[in-house]
Design a protein around this motif. Structure first.
Motif, PDB file in Angstrom:
ATOM      1  N   VAL A 129       0.840  -1.203   0.000  1.00 24.87           N
ATOM      2  CA  VAL A 129       0.000   0.000   0.000  1.00 24.87           C
ATOM      3  C   VAL A 129       0.874   1.252   0.000  1.00 24.87           C
ATOM      4  O   VAL A 129       0.650   2.196  -0.771  1.00 24.87           O
ATOM      5  N   ILE A 130       1.905   1.247   0.866  1.00 24.15           N
ATOM      6  CA  ILE A 130       2.815   2.398   0.937  1.00 24.15           C
ATOM      7  C   ILE A 130       3.575   2.560  -0.373  1.00 24.15           C
ATOM      8  O   ILE A 130       3.783   3.683  -0.850  1.00 24.15           O
ATOM      9  N   LEU A 131       3.973   1.435  -0.977  1.00 24.81           N
ATOM     10  CA  LEU A 131       4.677   1.495  -2.259  1.00 24.81           C
ATOM     11  C   LEU A 131       3.765   2.073  -3.342  1.00 24.81           C
ATOM     12  O   LEU A 131       4.210   2.881  -4.169  1.00 24.81           O
ATOM     13  N   GLY A 132       2.494   1.682  -3.324  1.00 21.22           N
ATOM     14  CA  GLY A 132       1.539   2.215  -4.285  1.00 21.22           C
ATOM     15  C   GLY A 132       1.333   3.714  -4.105  1.00 21.22           C
ATOM     16  O   GLY A 132       1.289   4.469  -5.086  1.00 21.22           O
ATOM     17  N   ILE A 133       1.213   4.147  -2.859  1.00 21.10           N
ATOM     18  CA  ILE A 133       1.057   5.575  -2.573  1.00 21.10           C
ATOM     19  C   ILE A 133       2.297   6.343  -3.016  1.00 21.10           C
ATOM     20  O   ILE A 133       2.206   7.448  -3.576  1.00 21.10           O
ATOM     21  N   SER A 134       3.472   5.753  -2.789  1.00 20.53           N
ATOM     22  CA  SER A 134       4.728   6.388  -3.202  1.00 20.53           C
ATOM     23  C   SER A 134       4.785   6.542  -4.715  1.00 20.53           C
ATOM     24  O   SER A 134       5.231   7.572  -5.234  1.00 20.53           O
ATOM     25  N   ALA A 135       4.327   5.514  -5.442  1.00 17.55           N
ATOM     26  CA  ALA A 135       4.314   5.576  -6.902  1.00 17.55           C
ATOM     27  C   ALA A 135       3.356   6.659  -7.392  1.00 17.55           C
ATOM     28  O   ALA A 135       3.665   7.403  -8.331  1.00 17.55           O
ATOM     29  N   ILE A 136       2.191   6.763  -6.742  1.00 19.74           N
ATOM     30  CA  ILE A 136       1.228   7.806  -7.101  1.00 19.74           C
ATOM     31  C   ILE A 136       1.829   9.189  -6.848  1.00 19.74           C
ATOM     32  O   ILE A 136       1.714  10.106  -7.673  1.00 19.74           O
ATOM     33  N   GLY A 137       2.485   9.336  -5.700  1.00 16.97           N
ATOM     34  CA  GLY A 137       3.127  10.603  -5.372  1.00 16.97           C
ATOM     35  C   GLY A 137       4.198  10.973  -6.380  1.00 16.97           C
ATOM     36  O   GLY A 137       4.319  12.138  -6.785  1.00 16.97           O
ATOM     37  N   THR A 138       4.980   9.983  -6.796  1.00 26.36           N
ATOM     38  CA  THR A 138       6.027  10.230  -7.787  1.00 26.36           C
ATOM     39  C   THR A 138       5.434  10.625  -9.126  1.00 26.36           C
ATOM     40  O   THR A 138       5.977  11.497  -9.826  1.00 26.36           O
ATOM     41  N   MET A 139       4.311  10.010  -9.493  1.00 26.78           N
ATOM     42  CA  MET A 139       3.647  10.376 -10.748  1.00 26.78           C
ATOM     43  C   MET A 139       3.091  11.798 -10.676  1.00 26.78           C
ATOM     44  O   MET A 139       3.156  12.543 -11.664  1.00 26.78           O
ATOM     45  N   ILE A 140       2.565  12.180  -9.523  1.00 25.29           N
ATOM     46  CA  ILE A 140       2.099  13.559  -9.343  1.00 25.29           C
ATOM     47  C   ILE A 140       3.269  14.528  -9.506  1.00 25.29           C
ATOM     48  O   ILE A 140       3.149  15.578 -10.156  1.00 25.29           O
ATOM     49  N   ALA A 141       4.420  14.160  -8.915  1.00 31.03           N
ATOM     50  CA  ALA A 141       5.617  14.991  -9.050  1.00 31.03           C
ATOM     51  C   ALA A 141       6.072  15.075 -10.498  1.00 31.03           C
ATOM     52  O   ALA A 141       6.652  16.083 -10.916  1.00 31.03           O
ATOM     53  N   ALA A 142       5.809  14.023 -11.271  1.00 30.90           N
ATOM     54  CA  ALA A 142       6.187  14.012 -12.688  1.00 30.90           C
ATOM     55  C   ALA A 142       5.314  14.941 -13.504  1.00 30.90           C
ATOM     56  O   ALA A 142       5.773  15.556 -14.472  1.00 30.90           O
ATOM     57  N   ILE A 143       4.061  15.066 -13.118  1.00 30.31           N
ATOM     58  CA  ILE A 143       3.103  15.864 -13.882  1.00 30.31           C
ATOM     59  C   ILE A 143       3.234  17.353 -13.588  1.00 30.31           C
ATOM     60  O   ILE A 143       3.190  18.187 -14.499  1.00 30.31           O
ATOM     61  N   PHE A 144       3.394  17.677 -12.304  1.00 25.29           N
ATOM     62  CA  PHE A 144       3.406  19.085 -11.896  1.00 25.29           C
ATOM     63  C   PHE A 144       4.829  19.592 -11.654  1.00 25.29           C
ATOM     64  O   PHE A 144       5.636  18.905 -11.025  1.00 25.29           O
ATOM     65  N   VAL A 145       5.095  20.793 -12.146  1.00 27.52           N
ATOM     66  CA  VAL A 145       6.428  21.397 -12.021  1.00 27.52           C
ATOM     67  C   VAL A 145       6.585  22.057 -10.662  1.00 27.52           C
ATOM     68  O   VAL A 145       5.671  22.750 -10.192  1.00 27.52           O
ATOM     69  N   THR A 146       7.717  21.855 -10.047  1.00 30.95           N
ATOM     70  CA  THR A 146       7.991  22.463  -8.759  1.00 30.95           C
ATOM     71  C   THR A 146       8.244  23.962  -8.902  1.00 30.95           C
ATOM     72  O   THR A 146       8.530  24.466  -9.990  1.00 30.95           O
ATOM     73  N   ASP A 147       8.127  24.678  -7.799  1.00 31.45           N
ATOM     74  CA  ASP A 147       8.543  26.077  -7.754  1.00 31.45           C
ATOM     75  C   ASP A 147      10.018  26.136  -7.372  1.00 31.45           C
ATOM     76  O   ASP A 147      10.530  25.221  -6.703  1.00 31.45           O
ATOM     77  N   PRO A 148      10.723  27.184  -7.751  1.00 30.35           N
ATOM     78  CA  PRO A 148      12.112  27.345  -7.300  1.00 30.35           C
ATOM     79  C   PRO A 148      12.173  27.399  -5.773  1.00 30.35           C
ATOM     80  O   PRO A 148      11.198  27.816  -5.123  1.00 30.35           O
ATOM     81  N   LEU A 149      13.280  26.996  -5.199  1.00 27.87           N
ATOM     82  CA  LEU A 149      13.425  27.012  -3.743  1.00 27.87           C
ATOM     83  C   LEU A 149      13.291  28.416  -3.166  1.00 27.87           C
ATOM     84  O   LEU A 149      12.976  28.585  -1.987  1.00 27.87           O
ATOM     85  N   SER A 150      13.531  29.426  -3.989  1.00 34.75           N
ATOM     86  CA  SER A 150      13.453  30.810  -3.526  1.00 34.75           C
ATOM     87  C   SER A 150      12.021  31.282  -3.313  1.00 34.75           C
ATOM     88  O   SER A 150      11.784  32.311  -2.674  1.00 34.75           O
ATOM     89  N   VAL A 151      11.044  30.533  -3.834  1.00 37.18           N
ATOM     90  CA  VAL A 151       9.637  30.906  -3.686  1.00 37.18           C
ATOM     91  C   VAL A 151       9.126  30.454  -2.325  1.00 37.18           C
ATOM     92  O   VAL A 151       9.269  29.285  -1.955  1.00 37.18           O
ATOM     93  N   SER A 152       8.523  31.354  -1.579  1.00 39.28           N
ATOM     94  CA  SER A 152       7.994  31.023  -0.257  1.00 39.28           C
ATOM     95  C   SER A 152       6.712  30.213  -0.386  1.00 39.28           C
ATOM     96  O   SER A 152       6.072  30.180  -1.451  1.00 39.28           O
ATOM     97  N   GLN A 153       6.304  29.582   0.706  1.00 38.24           N
ATOM     98  CA  GLN A 153       5.075  28.788   0.692  1.00 38.24           C
ATOM     99  C   GLN A 153       3.851  29.648   0.409  1.00 38.24           C
ATOM    100  O   GLN A 153       2.899  29.204  -0.232  1.00 38.24           O
ATOM    101  N   ASP A 154       3.885  30.891   0.866  1.00 39.22           N
ATOM    102  CA  ASP A 154       2.763  31.797   0.644  1.00 39.22           C
ATOM    103  C   ASP A 154       2.617  32.155  -0.838  1.00 39.22           C
ATOM    104  O   ASP A 154       1.508  32.425  -1.306  1.00 39.22           O
ATOM    105  N   ASP A 155       3.732  32.172  -1.556  1.00 42.27           N
ATOM    106  CA  ASP A 155       3.709  32.551  -2.973  1.00 42.27           C
ATOM    107  C   ASP A 155       3.737  31.338  -3.913  1.00 42.27           C
ATOM    108  O   ASP A 155       3.866  31.508  -5.138  1.00 42.27           O
ATOM    109  N   ALA A 156       3.616  30.163  -3.363  1.00 39.96           N
ATOM    110  CA  ALA A 156       3.699  28.941  -4.175  1.00 39.96           C
ATOM    111  C   ALA A 156       2.550  28.872  -5.184  1.00 39.96           C
ATOM    112  O   ALA A 156       1.418  29.260  -4.889  1.00 39.96           O
TER     113      ALA A 156
END
Length: 220
Positions: A91-118
């Protein structure tokens, strides 16, 4: 002492090969991105930020391949780890795979961006990343497989590779600054890279042994 059981249920050779191959390609792509986008300091910048560069599509592809590798490993294991620890680990492995796929689809913000401005994309990427607990899954599944007589011969390798990923995960968490201020001298990026590459060791151990068992069953 509980007697180990022998599980002779069919193993998907295709899933085993896919898990190994996609894991290897993931590591190759990640390594190449260090050369293609040297502007991201690997000691403190996260690998997700490679998606912000000129070869960002490669990082999306790499995360997708890692998700496929984890899913394929789960397909291989589900018929072999038939106890509570194995079920929880899957179950945890499946959730991890889903999380990784979400990370693949959506682009991260630069580390310089605060949580409020994410951005929405950045928030989704962060959610996906926080769902990845592959080291915990690997450890639980290794305990489950160790009770299967067909896997007992490699139990040391299972525990060593899973244990390494778990220890590195803990070290990675300890590198995250409490104030959220990343910069030179913060080794979160380095530990994060070592952590995610360490998944390949456990995946390869599982995949190669599964193929061996498949061949033995076919010959038998």
């Amino acid at each position: 002492m509980i007697k180990p059981v022998l599980n002779t249920k069919p193993i998907s050779a295709s899933a085993a090969r896919l898990s190994i191959s996609t894991g290897v390609i993931f590591v190759i792509i990640l390594g190449s991105l260090h050369l293609l986008e040297p502007e991201f300091d690997p000691t403190w910048r996260f690998i997700s930020e490679y998606a912000l560069g000129n070869f960002g599509w490669l990082m999306h592809l790499a995360f997708g391949l890692l998700a496929v590798s984890l899913i394929s490993a789960g397909i291989v294991i589900h018929s072999q780890a038939r106890n509570i620890a194995g079920y929880i680990g899957l179950v945890i492995l499946g959730i991890s795979a889903i999380g990784t796929m979400i990370a693949a689809i959506f682009v991260t913000d630069p580390l310089s961006v605060s949580q409020d401005d994410a951005t929405f994309s950045g928030k989704m990427h962060s959610i996906g990343a926080t769902l990845d607990y592959t080291p915990v899954a690997a450890l639980l599944i290794s305990f489950a497989l160790a009770r299967n007589e067909a896997w007992r011969t490699i139990r040391v390798r299972l525990f060593v590779t899973a244990g390494i990923t778990f220890i590195i995960m803990v070290l990675f968490i300890l590198q995250i600054p409490h104030d959220g201020q990343f910069g030179p001298g913060v080794l979160a990026g380095l530990y994060g890279r070592i952590l995610i590459v360490s998944y390949l060791g456990w995946v390869c151990i599982v995949g190669t042994h599964a193929l061996k068992l498949r061949r033995q069953n076919s010959m038998g």
